[in-house]
Design an enzyme around this catalytic site. Structure first.
Site, PDB file in Angstrom:
ATOM      1  N   ALA A  12     -13.522  10.595   1.516  1.00 33.45           N
ATOM      2  CA  ALA A  12     -12.587   9.664   2.171  1.00 33.45           C
ATOM      3  C   ALA A  12     -11.175   9.973   1.711  1.00 33.45           C
ATOM      4  O   ALA A  12     -10.947  10.979   1.030  1.00 33.45           O
ATOM      5  CB  ALA A  12     -12.962   8.232   1.828  1.00 33.45           C
ATOM      6  N   ASN A  13     -10.226   9.151   2.089  1.00 33.07           N
ATOM      7  CA  ASN A  13      -8.859   9.303   1.592  1.00 33.07           C
ATOM      8  C   ASN A  13      -8.277   7.921   1.301  1.00 33.07           C
ATOM      9  O   ASN A  13      -8.939   6.908   1.503  1.00 33.07           O
ATOM     10  CB  ASN A  13      -8.003  10.092   2.596  1.00 33.07           C
ATOM     11  CG  ASN A  13      -7.934   9.388   3.930  1.00 33.07           C
ATOM     12  OD1 ASN A  13      -7.410   8.286   4.039  1.00 33.07           O
ATOM     13  ND2 ASN A  13      -8.494  10.015   4.965  1.00 33.07           N
ATOM     14  N   ARG A  14      -7.028   7.896   0.844  1.00 27.93           N
ATOM     15  CA  ARG A  14      -6.467   6.642   0.330  1.00 27.93           C
ATOM     16  C   ARG A  14      -5.853   5.738   1.396  1.00 27.93           C
ATOM     17  O   ARG A  14      -5.221   4.747   1.067  1.00 27.93           O
ATOM     18  CB  ARG A  14      -5.379   6.964  -0.693  1.00 27.93           C
ATOM     19  CG  ARG A  14      -5.895   7.580  -1.951  1.00 27.93           C
ATOM     20  CD  ARG A  14      -4.746   7.792  -2.930  1.00 27.93           C
ATOM     21  NE  ARG A  14      -5.134   8.690  -3.996  1.00 27.93           N
ATOM     22  CZ  ARG A  14      -5.859   8.314  -5.044  1.00 27.93           C
ATOM     23  NH1 ARG A  14      -6.253   7.074  -5.157  1.00 27.93           N
ATOM     24  NH2 ARG A  14      -6.181   9.195  -5.973  1.00 27.93           N
TER      25      ARG A  14
END
Ligand code: CTP
Length: 404
Positions: A210-212
């Site tokens: 995932a990412n932020r």
């Protein structure tokens, strides 16, 4: 003034002292050209009579779920369908709790559960009941379910107390109904698709890449577009934000799900793709949880995800006339944004610096550059909600320009 001409409103009157104001609300709605049909709860009938409501609506009022005459005549399911808007006024704490919990133990709550129409509630209750965590929880749930809320106002209450809990005035409720039924604003009549949040790309059933991205910017844009009168479809990756009110939200996990949801939502007048889509997914994602084996590391092979913005922007048919992308960059922000604009084939890029120093990812403010083929405009640092409003305003004037 006949702004609501031809509109049919189902007014659910709850059991509170403010029920007397609902009679005035009927008059206000009818003055604007709407036809009104009423349901009174048992509590409401302690304050006003079905006859008073009928005298003002010119239609029979409904009170009983198991009324034989009613069921033969119109039936509760038709009551829930044959209107353009349902207004609940006063929406008591009990009625709100029933709506939030999905209860259906009388005609009003059954119709509210059975309806797919837009719902506008005008809460009215004692200030302590309004501020109680249970009511506030129910309010959050109702908003997340897409229920629109007008009021309550601050003011003196029947019990000689003061504070929020007083039902909005009939004129305010009628105006809120008008805003819902007759969209106005710079994006009125437009369909806007917004993507927001990160995507999750599975490694196995319990792990993912995932990412932020928090989704704050995309969600704020969806809300601002709805407030500007647009019909908005928000396609959101996994976020912890509530669904914005008045927006159709579709929840997805992966980039491929997101592309599919976008395709399904088309056609649209404007596409605003603010999601931080994962560029890669795991080609050999496990069907079962990958177990730790002594000394050997799992060998994950990555494959490229579809580029949703480029796919939609480059298509010959069904391309929204105005396509807006975002560029999350950590260096050479404008240069990279210009390259992205050309590569992805969109009309505008909102570029931002997402290096950790800027605190944009997950933060509440954003410094953006609006990049088009012929121009670069740098906006001051603004709250994400203000970036959203300013962007929507700009898109409104661009689509207006395209019409003339
Ligand atoms: N985007 C998309 N689908 C992808 C990747 C990106 O729709 N698979 C969209 C984003 O929603 C955004 C724009 O493309 O509007 C740019 O995203 P960004 O992550 O900045 O660009 P990338 O194409 O991923 O380029 P890079 O990671 O190399 O900067």
């Amino acid at each position: 003034m006949t702004a609501l001409s031809g509109k049919r409103i189902l007014l659910v009157i709850g059991g509170g002292i403010a029920a007397y104001k609902s009679l005035d609300l009927i008059r206000r709605l009818r003055e604007r050209g709407a036809s009104v049909r009423c349901i009174l709860t048992a509590g409401a009938q302690q304050f006003i009579t079905p006859l008073a409501a009928s005298a003002l609506t010119g239609q029979r009022s409904h009170t009983d779920l198991f009324d034989r005459e009613d069921e033969a005549d119109i039936g509760h399911i038709r009551l829930a369908r044959d209107a353009d808007l349902v207004i609940v006024a006063p929406a008591t704490a009990n009625l709100m709790a029933k709506m939030a919990g999905g209860h259906a133990d009388d005609l009003a709550s059954t119709v509210l559960l059975a309806t797919t129409l837009p719902i506008l509630i005008a809460p009215a209750m004692n200030v302590r009941m309004w501020l109680h965590p249970a009511t506030q929880r129910n309010l959050t749930t109702l908003r997340a379910d897409g229920v629109h809320v007008v009021g309550p106002n601050d003011g003196a209450m029947a019990e000689a107390e003061f504070g929020p809990g007083r039902m909005a005035e009939p004129l305010e409720i009628a105006a809120a109904a008008e805003r819902l039924l007759v969209p106005s604003g710079p994006l009125a009549g437009k369909h806007v698709i917004v993507t927001s949040g990160p995507t999750h790309e599975p490694i196995d059933p319990v792990r993912y890449i995932a990412n932020r991205s928090s989704g704050k910017q995309g969600h704020a844009i969806a809300k601002a577009a709805a407030e500007a009168g647009a019909r908005v479809t928000l396609i959101s990756g996994p976020v912890t934000l509530p669904d914005p009110a008045g927006v159709t939200t579709v929840h997805v996990e992966s980039a491929r799900d997101m592309l599919q949801a976008v395709e399904k939502a088309l056609p649209a007048d404007i596409g605003i793709f603010a999601a931080a889509v994962a560029d890669w997914r795991v080609a050999n994602a496990g069907e079962q949880k990958i177990k730790k084996k002594d000394g050997t590391l799992p060998n994950l092979s990555l494959t490229e995800n579809p580029d949703i913005l480029a796919t939609v922007s480059h298509r010959a048919e069904n391309r929204p006339p105005l396509m807006v992308g975002f560029a999350a960059e950590t260096e050479h922000v404008i240069e990279h944004a210009k390259q992205k604009l050309a590569r992805k084939g969109c009309d505008l890029i909102v570029a931002n610096d997402v290096s950790t120093a800027g605190g944009v990812m997950g933060g509440d403010s954003n410094t953006v550059h609006l990049v088009s083929a012929s121009n670069v405009e740098t906006w001051p640092t603004l709250a994400k909600t203000d970036v959203a409003r300013k962007l929507v305003e700009r898109l409104g004037s661009l689509t207006e320009g395209a019409k003339s």
